[in-house]
Design a protein around this motif. Structure first.
Motif, PDB file in Angstrom:
ATOM      1  N   PRO A 154       5.253  85.144   3.358  1.00 21.56           N
ATOM      2  CA  PRO A 154       6.712  85.052   3.264  1.00 21.56           C
ATOM      3  C   PRO A 154       7.230  83.629   3.352  1.00 21.56           C
ATOM      4  CG  PRO A 154       6.068  85.713   5.469  1.00 21.56           C
ATOM      5  CD  PRO A 154       4.810  85.714   4.645  1.00 21.56           C
ATOM      6  N   GLN A 155       8.390  83.434   2.754  1.00 19.18           N
ATOM      7  CA  GLN A 155       9.181  82.216   2.902  1.00 19.18           C
ATOM      8  C   GLN A 155      10.623  82.631   3.163  1.00 19.18           C
ATOM      9  OE1 GLN A 155       8.042  78.417   2.125  1.00 19.18           O
ATOM     10  NE2 GLN A 155       6.776  79.732   3.399  1.00 19.18           N
ATOM     11  N   ILE A 156      11.267  81.934   4.092  1.00 21.81           N
ATOM     12  CA  ILE A 156      12.689  82.164   4.398  1.00 21.81           C
ATOM     13  C   ILE A 156      13.385  80.819   4.421  1.00 21.81           C
ATOM     14  CG2 ILE A 156      14.364  82.945   6.108  1.00 21.81           C
ATOM     15  CD1 ILE A 156      12.427  84.990   7.074  1.00 21.81           C
ATOM     16  N   GLU A 157      14.494  80.719   3.714  1.00 20.90           N
ATOM     17  CA  GLU A 157      15.323  79.520   3.761  1.00 20.90           C
ATOM     18  C   GLU A 157      16.795  79.924   3.835  1.00 20.90           C
ATOM     19  OE1 GLU A 157      14.414  76.593   4.261  1.00 20.90           O
ATOM     20  OE2 GLU A 157      12.306  76.519   3.644  1.00 20.90           O
ATOM     21  N   TYR A 158      17.572  79.099   4.524  1.00 22.89           N
ATOM     22  CA  TYR A 158      19.023  79.257   4.557  1.00 22.89           C
ATOM     23  C   TYR A 158      19.615  78.249   3.582  1.00 22.89           C
ATOM     24  CZ  TYR A 158      23.842  78.855   6.229  1.00 22.89           C
ATOM     25  OH  TYR A 158      25.206  78.809   6.320  1.00 22.89           O
ATOM     26  N   ASP A 159      20.309  78.754   2.569  1.00 27.97           N
ATOM     27  CA  ASP A 159      20.956  77.895   1.573  1.00 27.97           C
ATOM     28  C   ASP A 159      22.308  77.483   2.134  1.00 27.97           C
ATOM     29  OD1 ASP A 159      22.235  76.718  -0.586  1.00 27.97           O
ATOM     30  OD2 ASP A 159      21.486  78.162  -2.052  1.00 27.97           O
ATOM     31  N   TRP A 229      17.496  73.248  -3.217  1.00 26.68           N
ATOM     32  CA  TRP A 229      18.142  72.041  -3.746  1.00 26.68           C
ATOM     33  C   TRP A 229      19.454  72.477  -4.384  1.00 26.68           C
ATOM     34  CZ3 TRP A 229      16.195  67.907  -1.785  1.00 26.68           C
ATOM     35  CH2 TRP A 229      16.491  66.642  -2.285  1.00 26.68           C
ATOM     36  N   ASN A 230      20.276  71.521  -4.790  1.00 22.67           N
ATOM     37  CA  ASN A 230      21.590  71.906  -5.310  1.00 22.67           C
ATOM     38  C   ASN A 230      21.557  72.450  -6.727  1.00 22.67           C
ATOM     39  OD1 ASN A 230      20.973  69.493  -6.497  1.00 22.67           O
ATOM     40  ND2 ASN A 230      22.705  68.343  -5.664  1.00 22.67           N
ATOM     41  N   ASN A 283      13.429  70.128   0.969  1.00 26.62           N
ATOM     42  CA  ASN A 283      14.415  71.151   1.297  1.00 26.62           C
ATOM     43  C   ASN A 283      15.638  70.494   1.914  1.00 26.62           C
ATOM     44  OD1 ASN A 283      15.065  74.089   1.641  1.00 26.62           O
ATOM     45  ND2 ASN A 283      15.156  73.487   3.787  1.00 26.62           N
ATOM     46  N   ILE A 284      16.829  70.902   1.491  1.00 26.69           N
ATOM     47  CA  ILE A 284      18.062  70.317   2.024  1.00 26.69           C
ATOM     48  C   ILE A 284      18.326  70.855   3.427  1.00 26.69           C
ATOM     49  CG2 ILE A 284      20.572  70.219   1.793  1.00 26.69           C
ATOM     50  CD1 ILE A 284      20.232  70.257  -1.206  1.00 26.69           C
ATOM     51  N   SER A 294      20.730  63.754  -8.417  1.00 25.13           N
ATOM     52  CA  SER A 294      19.397  63.414  -7.948  1.00 25.13           C
ATOM     53  C   SER A 294      18.404  64.501  -8.317  1.00 25.13           C
ATOM     54  CB  SER A 294      19.404  63.233  -6.426  1.00 25.13           C
ATOM     55  OG  SER A 294      18.090  63.134  -5.916  1.00 25.13           O
ATOM     56  N   GLY A 295      17.212  64.111  -8.730  1.00 26.23           N
ATOM     57  CA  GLY A 295      16.153  65.071  -8.955  1.00 26.23           C
ATOM     58  C   GLY A 295      15.637  65.621  -7.638  1.00 26.23           C
ATOM     59  N   GLN A 296      14.819  66.660  -7.721  1.00 25.20           N
ATOM     60  CA  GLN A 296      14.156  67.209  -6.547  1.00 25.20           C
ATOM     61  C   GLN A 296      12.858  66.450  -6.334  1.00 25.20           C
ATOM     62  OE1 GLN A 296      12.188  68.812  -4.537  1.00 25.20           O
ATOM     63  NE2 GLN A 296      13.096  70.636  -3.682  1.00 25.20           N
ATOM     64  N   TYR A 297      12.332  66.513  -5.117  1.00 26.76           N
ATOM     65  CA  TYR A 297      11.108  65.784  -4.816  1.00 26.76           C
ATOM     66  C   TYR A 297      10.052  66.707  -4.209  1.00 26.76           C
ATOM     67  CZ  TYR A 297      13.817  61.660  -5.858  1.00 26.76           C
ATOM     68  OH  TYR A 297      14.590  60.727  -6.511  1.00 26.76           O
TER      69      TYR A 297
END
Length: 359
Positions: A154-159, A229-230, A283-284, A294-297
């Motif tokens: 699993p992966q969990i992220e808060y946007d 990312w945005n 990750n932001i 800006s690009g992602q890295y």
């Protein structure tokens, strides 16, 4: 997230949540202004390498007691048990992950309990109390679809830019379902399952609704790592056969519950002598956002001696890749190595390169 001792820690603005398998929310204690904190460094014995190429020696330079004091934390704000290793339905490794938002902390672990895949528990961020009961990530998918047979990792992220939650796991490649483009040929379900909350409420047991997306990949996307990312949701994977995968998924449409435009995929050149490798996305987090346009890295480590790329006898490297995506005109998308940052020498060859863990 990063490993600290035996704990997995997820940093969210001023809070630090640690799972081992308890999770704690702590306030960081910063060193006084003007006092530097000396990092832990590693050094190689050059003479030993000259005598025997395949043998290496590392010495650990520990920080001083004063440095340790400055790196400590005060009393946890919240410290309660999270989901632990499921003794009744064990999956090894458990792959504990989590993320903190404004109101909630979400944690996920691997589980073989029906319907299998990843088990998710929501906690109130204020006091750590559980919100509802654990639910299977795959329960958010349509019945009979590939994602209804989730397998875990699993992966969990808060946007934070949208105040939404993003969950992800891979499909069960022992299944083949009608939504799989290769179903007629009996192709396995190789792919990733995304779930994007329709609001800030992540609780499906209390009206929290989710948008479900399935993406089929050319090989099994093992060990996926998710970055917000945005302009897209970015994922790095360890794939058998192709080179390490770097994906961009249509964040704009996924937040609106619309059909996602085809994902973009690039790959990094594989490193020699490494059968398992992932290029991880950024990750932001926090209040400082990426510059407009800006690009992602993505980043990965490079131990030049271990990988047989003798760039520098005194340093190893962090490779930085820039990802620019254009979903409307995919030909404009690109993924390139833009920097190789020298760092203190380290040794990748732990436990003889076997992956065995020394207790």
């Amino acid at each position: 997230c990063s490993l600290v001792g035996s704990e997995m820690c997820i940093r969210d603005r001023l809070n630090l949540c640690c799972l081992s398998p308890r999770f704690s929310i702590r306030r960081t204690q910063h060193p006084p202004e003007g006092i530097p904190v000396k990092p832990t460094t590693f050094s190689k014995s050059r003479k030993l390498r000259k005598k025997k190429k395949d043998q290496r020696h590392r010495s650990l330079q520990l920080e001083s007691l004063e440095d340790r004091r400055l790196l400590t934390f005060d009393t946890p704000v919240v410290n309660v048990p999270g989901q632990g290793f499921d003794q009744a339905n064990p999956v090894n490794p458990a792959d504990h992950v989590g993320a903190a938002g404004l109101q909630f902390y979400l944690q996920a672990v691997n589980s073989s309990a029906a319907p299998g895949g990843s088990s998710v528990q929501i906690y109130n961020k204020s006091d750590g109390s559980p919100v509802g009961v654990p639910f299977a990530m795959s329960s958010l998918a349509s019945t009979g679809s590939a994602c209804s047979f989730g397998l875990g990792d699993p992966q969990i992220e808060y946007d934070q830019l949208a105040n939404r939650w993003v969950l992800m796991e891979f499909m069960d490649d022992s299944e083949s379902t009608p939504d799989n483009p290769g179903f007629a040929n009996g192709d396995p379900n190789n792919g990733l399952c995304f779930y994007v909350s329709q609001s800030s409420n992540p609780n499906p047991q209390a009206g929290g609704a989710w948008n479900s997306y399935s993406f089929f990949t050319q090989a099994f996307p093992d060990y996926p790592k998710l970055g917000i990312w945005n302009d897209a949701y970015y994922v790095g994977t360890n794939e058998t056969g192709p080179d390490p995968g770097a994906y961009a998924f249509d964040r704009t449409n996924m937040l609106q519950g619309l059909a996602a435009r085809p994902f973009q995929r690039f790959s990094a050149l594989p490193l020699p002598n490494a059968g398992f490798q992932v290029v991880s996305p950024a990750n932001i987090n926090g209040t400082t956002l990426p510059p407009t346009g800006s690009g992602q890295y993505f980043a990965r480590h490079l131990d030049d001696e271990y990988h047989g790329i003798n760039l520098d006898p005194f340093n190893d490297f962090i490779e930085i890749f820039e990802y620019n995506v254009d979903f409307d005109t995919p030909a404009n998308s690109n993924f390139n190595l833009v920097q190789r940052v020298p760092i203190d020498d380290f040794d990748t060859d732990l436990c003889g390169g076997t992956g065995a863990i020394v207790a």
